[in-house]
Design a protein around this motif. Sequence first.
Motif, PDB file in Angstrom:
ATOM      1  N   ALA A 292      -6.616   8.308  -6.558  1.00 13.20           N
ATOM      2  CA  ALA A 292      -5.488   7.375  -6.633  1.00 13.20           C
ATOM      3  C   ALA A 292      -4.422   7.723  -5.599  1.00 13.20           C
ATOM      4  O   ALA A 292      -3.765   6.844  -5.039  1.00 13.20           O
ATOM      5  N   GLY A 293      -4.245   9.023  -5.332  1.00  9.07           N
ATOM      6  CA  GLY A 293      -3.257   9.447  -4.360  1.00  9.07           C
ATOM      7  C   GLY A 293      -3.619   9.078  -2.938  1.00  9.07           C
ATOM      8  O   GLY A 293      -2.750   9.031  -2.057  1.00  9.07           O
ATOM      9  N   ALA A 294      -4.901   8.822  -2.680  1.00  8.03           N
ATOM     10  CA  ALA A 294      -5.364   8.469  -1.333  1.00  8.03           C
ATOM     11  C   ALA A 294      -5.352   6.960  -1.087  1.00  8.03           C
ATOM     12  O   ALA A 294      -5.594   6.520   0.041  1.00  8.03           O
ATOM     13  N   LEU A 295      -5.073   6.179  -2.115  1.00  5.34           N
ATOM     14  CA  LEU A 295      -5.157   4.716  -1.994  1.00  5.34           C
ATOM     15  C   LEU A 295      -4.280   4.161  -0.874  1.00  5.34           C
ATOM     16  O   LEU A 295      -4.736   3.379  -0.024  1.00  5.34           O
ATOM     17  N   SER A 296      -3.003   4.526  -0.857  1.00  8.46           N
ATOM     18  CA  SER A 296      -2.070   3.917   0.090  1.00  8.46           C
ATOM     19  C   SER A 296      -2.409   4.286   1.525  1.00  8.46           C
ATOM     20  O   SER A 296      -2.220   3.474   2.448  1.00  8.46           O
ATOM     21  N   ILE A 297      -2.925   5.489   1.756  1.00 11.29           N
ATOM     22  CA  ILE A 297      -3.311   5.895   3.109  1.00 11.29           C
ATOM     23  C   ILE A 297      -4.578   5.157   3.545  1.00 11.29           C
ATOM     24  O   ILE A 297      -4.723   4.793   4.717  1.00 11.29           O
ATOM     25  N   THR A 298      -5.485   4.909   2.610  1.00  8.46           N
ATOM     26  CA  THR A 298      -6.716   4.181   2.926  1.00  8.46           C
ATOM     27  C   THR A 298      -6.415   2.774   3.425  1.00  8.46           C
ATOM     28  O   THR A 298      -7.127   2.236   4.282  1.00  8.46           O
ATOM     29  N   VAL A 299      -5.339   2.180   2.926  1.00  4.87           N
ATOM     30  CA  VAL A 299      -4.940   0.837   3.353  1.00  4.87           C
ATOM     31  C   VAL A 299      -4.654   0.791   4.858  1.00  4.87           C
ATOM     32  O   VAL A 299      -4.904  -0.217   5.524  1.00  4.87           O
ATOM     33  N   LEU A 300      -4.155   1.894   5.421  1.00  2.00           N
ATOM     34  CA  LEU A 300      -3.819   1.917   6.845  1.00  2.00           C
ATOM     35  C   LEU A 300      -5.032   1.583   7.710  1.00  2.00           C
ATOM     36  O   LEU A 300      -4.943   0.813   8.672  1.00  2.00           O
ATOM     37  N   GLU A 301      -6.175   2.159   7.362  1.00  2.00           N
ATOM     38  CA  GLU A 301      -7.396   1.890   8.128  1.00  2.00           C
ATOM     39  C   GLU A 301      -7.818   0.436   7.979  1.00  2.00           C
ATOM     40  O   GLU A 301      -8.297  -0.193   8.924  1.00  2.00           O
ATOM     41  N   ALA A 302      -7.632  -0.124   6.778  1.00  2.00           N
ATOM     42  CA  ALA A 302      -7.991  -1.526   6.556  1.00  2.00           C
ATOM     43  C   ALA A 302      -7.085  -2.461   7.356  1.00  2.00           C
ATOM     44  O   ALA A 302      -7.530  -3.494   7.859  1.00  2.00           O
ATOM     45  N   LYS A 307      -2.155  -4.330  13.519  1.00  2.00           N
ATOM     46  CA  LYS A 307      -1.157  -4.826  12.580  1.00  2.00           C
ATOM     47  C   LYS A 307      -0.050  -3.809  12.302  1.00  2.00           C
ATOM     48  O   LYS A 307       1.010  -4.180  11.796  1.00  2.00           O
ATOM     49  N   LEU A 308      -0.286  -2.547  12.645  1.00  2.00           N
ATOM     50  CA  LEU A 308       0.674  -1.497  12.294  1.00  2.00           C
ATOM     51  C   LEU A 308       1.516  -1.014  13.472  1.00  2.00           C
ATOM     52  O   LEU A 308       2.586  -0.447  13.262  1.00  2.00           O
ATOM     53  N   ALA A 309       1.036  -1.226  14.681  1.00  2.00           N
ATOM     54  CA  ALA A 309       1.700  -0.663  15.857  1.00  2.00           C
ATOM     55  C   ALA A 309       3.182  -1.048  15.901  1.00  2.00           C
ATOM     56  O   ALA A 309       3.547  -2.203  15.721  1.00  2.00           O
ATOM     57  N   GLY A 310       4.018  -0.034  16.117  1.00  2.00           N
ATOM     58  CA  GLY A 310       5.447  -0.253  16.252  1.00  2.00           C
ATOM     59  C   GLY A 310       6.210  -0.374  14.955  1.00  2.00           C
ATOM     60  O   GLY A 310       7.440  -0.498  14.960  1.00  2.00           O
ATOM     61  N   LYS A 311       5.515  -0.324  13.817  1.00  2.00           N
ATOM     62  CA  LYS A 311       6.170  -0.514  12.517  1.00  2.00           C
ATOM     63  C   LYS A 311       6.546   0.823  11.872  1.00  2.00           C
ATOM     64  O   LYS A 311       5.975   1.866  12.173  1.00  2.00           O
ATOM     65  N   THR A 312       7.511   0.735  10.968  1.00  2.00           N
ATOM     66  CA  THR A 312       7.851   1.856  10.098  1.00  2.00           C
ATOM     67  C   THR A 312       7.209   1.594   8.743  1.00  2.00           C
ATOM     68  O   THR A 312       7.496   0.579   8.098  1.00  2.00           O
ATOM     69  N   VAL A 313       6.322   2.489   8.332  1.00  2.00           N
ATOM     70  CA  VAL A 313       5.514   2.279   7.130  1.00  2.00           C
ATOM     71  C   VAL A 313       5.724   3.444   6.168  1.00  2.00           C
ATOM     72  O   VAL A 313       5.647   4.610   6.567  1.00  2.00           O
ATOM     73  N   VAL A 314       5.988   3.122   4.914  1.00  2.00           N
ATOM     74  CA  VAL A 314       6.090   4.144   3.870  1.00  2.00           C
ATOM     75  C   VAL A 314       4.902   4.000   2.930  1.00  2.00           C
ATOM     76  O   VAL A 314       4.683   2.923   2.357  1.00  2.00           O
ATOM     77  N   CYS A 315       4.125   5.067   2.816  1.00  2.00           N
ATOM     78  CA  CYS A 315       3.004   5.105   1.876  1.00  2.00           C
ATOM     79  C   CYS A 315       3.361   6.043   0.727  1.00  2.00           C
ATOM     80  O   CYS A 315       3.686   7.212   0.970  1.00  2.00           O
ATOM     81  N   VAL A 316       3.321   5.546  -0.484  1.00  2.00           N
ATOM     82  CA  VAL A 316       3.577   6.409  -1.638  1.00  2.00           C
ATOM     83  C   VAL A 316       2.266   7.097  -2.024  1.00  2.00           C
ATOM     84  O   VAL A 316       1.290   6.445  -2.390  1.00  2.00           O
ATOM     85  N   VAL A 317       2.262   8.417  -1.878  1.00  6.68           N
ATOM     86  CA  VAL A 317       1.099   9.239  -2.223  1.00  6.68           C
ATOM     87  C   VAL A 317       1.297   9.674  -3.670  1.00  6.68           C
ATOM     88  O   VAL A 317       2.108  10.551  -3.958  1.00  6.68           O
ATOM     89  N   SER A 318       0.562   9.076  -4.576  1.00  4.77           N
ATOM     90  CA  SER A 318       0.926   9.156  -5.996  1.00  4.77           C
ATOM     91  C   SER A 318       0.515  10.440  -6.696  1.00  4.77           C
ATOM     92  O   SER A 318       1.092  10.779  -7.730  1.00  4.77           O
ATOM     93  N   GLY A 319      -0.473  11.169  -6.160  1.00  2.74           N
ATOM     94  CA  GLY A 319      -0.868  12.378  -6.874  1.00  2.74           C
ATOM     95  C   GLY A 319      -1.912  13.199  -6.150  1.00  2.74           C
ATOM     96  O   GLY A 319      -2.625  12.702  -5.273  1.00  2.74           O
ATOM     97  N   GLY A 320      -2.006  14.472  -6.542  1.00  2.00           N
ATOM     98  CA  GLY A 320      -2.966  15.382  -5.925  1.00  2.00           C
ATOM     99  C   GLY A 320      -3.709  16.240  -6.926  1.00  2.00           C
ATOM    100  O   GLY A 320      -4.097  17.365  -6.616  1.00  2.00           O
ATOM    101  N   ASN A 321      -3.929  15.716  -8.130  1.00  5.49           N
ATOM    102  CA  ASN A 321      -4.690  16.461  -9.133  1.00  5.49           C
ATOM    103  C   ASN A 321      -6.181  16.218  -8.925  1.00  5.49           C
ATOM    104  O   ASN A 321      -6.805  15.402  -9.602  1.00  5.49           O
ATOM    105  N   PHE A 322      -6.726  16.953  -7.984  1.00  2.00           N
ATOM    106  CA  PHE A 322      -8.131  16.781  -7.609  1.00  2.00           C
ATOM    107  C   PHE A 322      -8.961  17.933  -8.146  1.00  2.00           C
ATOM    108  O   PHE A 322      -8.638  19.106  -7.924  1.00  2.00           O
ATOM    109  N   ASP A 323     -10.013  17.602  -8.862  1.00  3.88           N
ATOM    110  CA  ASP A 323     -10.946  18.588  -9.386  1.00  3.88           C
ATOM    111  C   ASP A 323     -11.989  18.867  -8.295  1.00  3.88           C
ATOM    112  O   ASP A 323     -12.769  17.987  -7.950  1.00  3.88           O
TER     113      ASP A 323
END
Length: 424
Positions: A292-302, A307-323
């Motif tokens: 779930a924490g990787a979701l917002s960063i994955t959107v960047l590739e999509a 579409k992103l060049a020159g923009k200011t983008v905030v990605c909320v990284v929601s968590g890092g509880n990885f087993d």
Amino acid sequence: MTEVTEAGVSKAGVDEAKAAMREIFPETPLQMNEHLSRRYGADIWLKREDLSPVRSYKIRGAFNFFRKAIAAGAKDRTFVCASAGNHAQGFAFVCRHFEVPGVVFMPVTTPQQKIDKTRMFGGKFITIRLIGDIFDQCYAAARKHVEETGGMMVPPFDDRDIIEGQATVAAEIVDQLPEGVIPDLVILPVGGGGLSSGTTGYLKDVVAPENFIFTEPEGAPSLKKSLLAGEPITLAKLDNFVDGAAVARIGDLNFAALKTFSADQVMLMPENAICVTITEMLNVEGVVLEPAGALSITVLEALGREKLAGKTVVCVVSGGNFDFERLPDVKERAMRYAGVKKYFILRLPQRPGALRDFLNLLGPDDDIARFEYLKKSARNFGSILIGIETANPENFAGLVERFETAGLGYEDITENEILANLVI
């Protein structure tokens, strides 16, 4: 009159919650990520909720709920939650902070690592009860316990105080961005909707509605389906791989706050694409993210550089509880999505030298990762499951061409979900 956001919480209330929250942890950092910024030609900022004391933003809503409940006289009540993940850990941490008793209901199938972490955060102030094989059974048991004992249920997302607590993420972003910088895009992961409804409500005078992007896993598109239907719906089928965002039904309050957004603003990310992000952020940046924490960063590739060049983008990284026991599966999924690993069922003749002939078809960058004899499909032929890794996805086109030239019987089962689940 205090301004009220669509989520039913005031900005003043969120700011008050943010100030109170400093008694248990400092603000999580908002970091410019140079690796991602260079790749997309943009200023990519990561709001690192994976660096909270419980490695997710869930502690915020739990703290705000407890703070208000105790102020209203609930100090002597027992607090109750049902969760197998981040909500339970935030709940337990806050129980210990306020020194109030709490009962955490978890499914029997909860991994021991999550049980141990919840117990560690709560210490002597919490009791863990393992009930049911699935969350619905666990939740029903928690509700029954509340009814029978007069306890206080602490919901994971569908509550105004929870939403107000999660909105402190947005309040911190406003404080942390350089003066005069306004995000062109804010990318929010969505599960039950507490984080996204609180954040959009707080930022509504800062970020235009069309500049929010929401993201869900493909296997749990609760918000997108609800926006298309015009009302909250319950998903009949759920893929739990992205466990922190796999929610069958978005909260009613949360949907009310998000219903004016377009379904086109909700981007669904394939679970295997999320695995690519997890492995890359771990290998390149040394950042441990849960799915779930990787979701917002994955959107960047999509979205892509165009579409992103020159923009200011905030990605909320929601968590890092990885087993880390999940790492082999995550790596496997990532390689398959990137196209550098495939599985074939081969029909090889049962004669001396047949295997050597097949090996000669492999290219210099091809490596056999799995080889398993399945069964004979005829007296003179046998079926082989083979997994092949290569350095470049384009290599498979040449390999398949050599298969066909040699008259080799084969079937690519990499994307055949039913067959792959049976034999891989």
